[in-house]
Scaffold this motif. Structure first.
Motif, PDB file in Angstrom:
ATOM      1  N   GLY A 113      19.509  -2.581   6.313  1.00 21.08           N
ATOM      2  CA  GLY A 113      20.066  -1.973   5.106  1.00 21.08           C
ATOM      3  C   GLY A 113      19.845  -2.777   3.842  1.00 21.08           C
ATOM      4  N   LYS A 114      19.088  -3.865   3.913  1.00 24.59           N
ATOM      5  CA  LYS A 114      18.849  -4.687   2.728  1.00 24.59           C
ATOM      6  C   LYS A 114      17.795  -4.084   1.812  1.00 24.59           C
ATOM      7  CE  LYS A 114      20.381  -8.840   4.977  1.00 24.59           C
ATOM      8  NZ  LYS A 114      19.998  -9.926   5.827  1.00 24.59           N
ATOM      9  N   LEU A 115      17.027  -3.142   2.346  1.00 25.57           N
ATOM     10  CA  LEU A 115      16.059  -2.410   1.520  1.00 25.57           C
ATOM     11  C   LEU A 115      16.608  -1.015   1.264  1.00 25.57           C
ATOM     12  CD1 LEU A 115      12.645  -3.150   3.297  1.00 25.57           C
ATOM     13  CD2 LEU A 115      13.513  -4.188   1.216  1.00 25.57           C
ATOM     14  N   THR A 116      16.399  -0.541   0.052  1.00 25.28           N
ATOM     15  CA  THR A 116      16.790   0.845  -0.221  1.00 25.28           C
ATOM     16  C   THR A 116      15.767   1.768   0.426  1.00 25.28           C
ATOM     17  OG1 THR A 116      15.500   1.055  -2.263  1.00 25.28           O
ATOM     18  CG2 THR A 116      17.755   0.158  -2.455  1.00 25.28           C
ATOM     19  N   ARG A 117      16.157   2.998   0.655  1.00 27.70           N
ATOM     20  CA  ARG A 117      15.218   3.972   1.227  1.00 27.70           C
ATOM     21  C   ARG A 117      14.029   4.150   0.292  1.00 27.70           C
ATOM     22  NH1 ARG A 117      12.785   4.995   5.465  1.00 27.70           N
ATOM     23  NH2 ARG A 117      12.058   7.114   5.644  1.00 27.70           N
ATOM     24  N   ASN A 118      14.264   4.038  -1.013  1.00 30.05           N
ATOM     25  CA  ASN A 118      13.182   4.135  -1.990  1.00 30.05           C
ATOM     26  C   ASN A 118      12.202   2.971  -1.830  1.00 30.05           C
ATOM     27  OD1 ASN A 118      11.896   5.451  -4.169  1.00 30.05           O
ATOM     28  ND2 ASN A 118      12.772   3.970  -5.594  1.00 30.05           N
ATOM     29  N   ASP A 119      12.714   1.771  -1.600  1.00 25.58           N
ATOM     30  CA  ASP A 119      11.844   0.611  -1.356  1.00 25.58           C
ATOM     31  C   ASP A 119      11.012   0.828  -0.090  1.00 25.58           C
ATOM     32  OD1 ASP A 119      12.773  -0.812  -3.564  1.00 25.58           O
ATOM     33  OD2 ASP A 119      14.319  -1.847  -2.400  1.00 25.58           O
ATOM     34  N   GLU A 120      11.667   1.321   0.960  1.00 25.63           N
ATOM     35  CA  GLU A 120      10.959   1.608   2.207  1.00 25.63           C
ATOM     36  C   GLU A 120       9.851   2.623   1.973  1.00 25.63           C
ATOM     37  OE1 GLU A 120      13.824   2.937   5.031  1.00 25.63           O
ATOM     38  OE2 GLU A 120      14.741   0.965   5.253  1.00 25.63           O
ATOM     39  N   TRP A 121      10.179   3.697   1.263  1.00 25.55           N
ATOM     40  CA  TRP A 121       9.214   4.768   1.002  1.00 25.55           C
ATOM     41  C   TRP A 121       8.011   4.234   0.228  1.00 25.55           C
ATOM     42  CZ3 TRP A 121       7.181   7.162  -3.342  1.00 25.55           C
ATOM     43  CH2 TRP A 121       6.477   8.346  -3.095  1.00 25.55           C
ATOM     44  N   ARG A 122       8.272   3.444  -0.827  1.00 23.65           N
ATOM     45  CA  ARG A 122       7.155   2.889  -1.613  1.00 23.65           C
ATOM     46  C   ARG A 122       6.276   1.989  -0.759  1.00 23.65           C
ATOM     47  NH1 ARG A 122       9.376  -0.205  -6.021  1.00 23.65           N
ATOM     48  NH2 ARG A 122      11.429   0.292  -5.261  1.00 23.65           N
ATOM     49  N   GLY A 123       6.890   1.180   0.090  1.00 26.55           N
ATOM     50  CA  GLY A 123       6.109   0.317   0.975  1.00 26.55           C
ATOM     51  C   GLY A 123       5.263   1.108   1.951  1.00 26.55           C
ATOM     52  N   LEU A 124       5.835   2.154   2.545  1.00 21.76           N
ATOM     53  CA  LEU A 124       5.093   2.994   3.486  1.00 21.76           C
ATOM     54  C   LEU A 124       3.941   3.714   2.791  1.00 21.76           C
ATOM     55  CD1 LEU A 124       8.040   4.459   5.565  1.00 21.76           C
ATOM     56  CD2 LEU A 124       6.405   2.702   6.270  1.00 21.76           C
ATOM     57  N   MET A 125       4.185   4.222   1.584  1.00 21.59           N
ATOM     58  CA  MET A 125       3.119   4.908   0.844  1.00 21.59           C
ATOM     59  C   MET A 125       1.986   3.939   0.515  1.00 21.59           C
ATOM     60  SD  MET A 125       3.800   8.082   0.654  1.00 21.59           S
ATOM     61  CE  MET A 125       4.599   7.961   2.246  1.00 21.59           C
ATOM     62  N   ASN A 126       2.325   2.705   0.186  1.00 19.60           N
ATOM     63  CA  ASN A 126       1.305   1.695  -0.096  1.00 19.60           C
ATOM     64  C   ASN A 126       0.459   1.429   1.141  1.00 19.60           C
ATOM     65  OD1 ASN A 126       0.051  -0.285  -1.837  1.00 19.60           O
ATOM     66  ND2 ASN A 126       1.070  -1.820  -0.585  1.00 19.60           N
ATOM     67  N   LEU A 127       1.114   1.300   2.298  1.00 18.19           N
ATOM     68  CA  LEU A 127       0.365   1.109   3.543  1.00 18.19           C
ATOM     69  C   LEU A 127      -0.572   2.283   3.809  1.00 18.19           C
ATOM     70  CD1 LEU A 127       3.074  -0.266   5.998  1.00 18.19           C
ATOM     71  CD2 LEU A 127       1.034  -1.468   5.200  1.00 18.19           C
ATOM     72  N   MET A 128      -0.066   3.493   3.635  1.00 16.72           N
ATOM     73  CA  MET A 128      -0.850   4.683   3.952  1.00 16.72           C
ATOM     74  C   MET A 128      -2.015   4.868   2.987  1.00 16.72           C
ATOM     75  SD  MET A 128       2.200   7.201   5.221  1.00 16.72           S
ATOM     76  CE  MET A 128       1.127   8.571   5.615  1.00 16.72           C
ATOM     77  N   GLN A 129      -1.899   4.325   1.776  1.00 13.17           N
ATOM     78  CA  GLN A 129      -2.986   4.436   0.805  1.00 13.17           C
ATOM     79  C   GLN A 129      -4.035   3.348   0.998  1.00 13.17           C
ATOM     80  OE1 GLN A 129      -0.955   4.467  -2.949  1.00 13.17           O
ATOM     81  NE2 GLN A 129      -0.242   6.558  -2.688  1.00 13.17           N
ATOM     82  N   ASN A 130      -3.732   2.377   1.818  1.00 13.94           N
ATOM     83  CA  ASN A 130      -4.668   1.280   2.096  1.00 13.94           C
ATOM     84  C   ASN A 130      -5.028   1.274   3.574  1.00 13.94           C
ATOM     85  OD1 ASN A 130      -4.821  -0.190  -0.548  1.00 13.94           O
ATOM     86  ND2 ASN A 130      -2.611  -0.173  -0.244  1.00 13.94           N
ATOM     87  N   ARG A 131      -5.562   2.402   4.020  1.00 13.40           N
ATOM     88  CA  ARG A 131      -5.832   2.601   5.445  1.00 13.40           C
ATOM     89  C   ARG A 131      -6.809   1.585   6.025  1.00 13.40           C
ATOM     90  NH1 ARG A 131      -5.117   7.488   8.149  1.00 13.40           N
ATOM     91  NH2 ARG A 131      -3.764   8.915   7.060  1.00 13.40           N
ATOM     92  N   LYS A 132      -7.831   1.226   5.279  1.00 10.42           N
ATOM     93  CA  LYS A 132      -8.824   0.292   5.808  1.00 10.42           C
ATOM     94  C   LYS A 132      -8.183  -1.058   6.120  1.00 10.42           C
ATOM     95  CE  LYS A 132     -13.289   0.178   4.609  1.00 10.42           C
ATOM     96  NZ  LYS A 132     -14.471   0.013   3.770  1.00 10.42           N
ATOM     97  N   GLU A 133      -7.395  -1.570   5.188  1.00 10.01           N
ATOM     98  CA  GLU A 133      -6.720  -2.842   5.400  1.00 10.01           C
ATOM     99  C   GLU A 133      -5.653  -2.722   6.493  1.00 10.01           C
ATOM    100  OE1 GLU A 133      -7.105  -1.407   2.405  1.00 10.01           O
ATOM    101  OE2 GLU A 133      -8.581  -2.730   1.496  1.00 10.01           O
ATOM    102  N   LEU A 134      -4.952  -1.594   6.508  1.00  9.52           N
ATOM    103  CA  LEU A 134      -3.949  -1.342   7.543  1.00  9.52           C
ATOM    104  C   LEU A 134      -4.595  -1.349   8.917  1.00  9.52           C
ATOM    105  CD1 LEU A 134      -1.089  -0.566   8.460  1.00  9.52           C
ATOM    106  CD2 LEU A 134      -1.690   1.827   7.956  1.00  9.52           C
ATOM    107  N   ARG A 135      -5.726  -0.680   9.044  1.00  7.36           N
ATOM    108  CA  ARG A 135      -6.431  -0.607  10.331  1.00  7.36           C
ATOM    109  C   ARG A 135      -6.839  -1.985  10.806  1.00  7.36           C
ATOM    110  NH1 ARG A 135      -9.108   3.224  13.710  1.00  7.36           N
ATOM    111  NH2 ARG A 135      -9.777   1.934  15.422  1.00  7.36           N
ATOM    112  N   LYS A 136      -7.375  -2.806   9.883  1.00  4.36           N
ATOM    113  CA  LYS A 136      -7.781  -4.167  10.248  1.00  4.36           C
ATOM    114  C   LYS A 136      -6.589  -4.962  10.756  1.00  4.36           C
ATOM    115  CE  LYS A 136     -11.542  -4.711   6.912  1.00  4.36           C
ATOM    116  NZ  LYS A 136     -11.931  -5.445   5.685  1.00  4.36           N
ATOM    117  N   SER A 137      -5.488  -4.883  10.041  1.00  2.41           N
ATOM    118  CA  SER A 137      -4.298  -5.632  10.425  1.00  2.41           C
ATOM    119  C   SER A 137      -3.732  -5.158  11.757  1.00  2.41           C
ATOM    120  CB  SER A 137      -3.215  -5.520   9.344  1.00  2.41           C
ATOM    121  OG  SER A 137      -3.613  -6.191   8.181  1.00  2.41           O
TER     122      SER A 137
END
Length: 82
Positions: A44-68
């Motif tokens: 609960g230390k992250l707001t749902r908005n913070d979580e959403w922004r982080g997830l969207m960032n991951l999904m927009q950087n698929r190549k780097e996400l895949r490597k990791s």
């Protein structure tokens, strides 16, 4: 008999519309990443908005996400061999 064009998603669902199939696969990816985020245990230390922004960032950087993700899976698999 007529040939049709269809798009099959990762979970086996079939769509006649490519954009709907892509959206469904995006939803599947988002759900899995959301589950992974919960494993971090922010408790609960992250707001749902913070979580959403982080997830969207991951999904927009698929190549780097895949490597990791591939590297993480390889490291985990190596540890499982012991």
């Amino acid at each position: 008999m007529r040939q049709i064009e269809a798009y099959q998603c990762y979970d086996g669902q079939i769509f006649s519309d490519e954009s709907k199939a892509k959206a469904h696969d995006e939803d599947l990816l988002g759900q899995e990443l959301d589950g992974l985020l919960k494993l971090f245990g922010f408790g609960g230390k992250l707001t749902r908005n913070d979580e959403w922004r982080g997830l969207m960032n991951l999904m927009q950087n698929r190549k780097e996400l895949r490597k990791s993700v591939d590297l993480i899976a390889a490291i985990l698999a190596h540890g499982d061999e012991e």
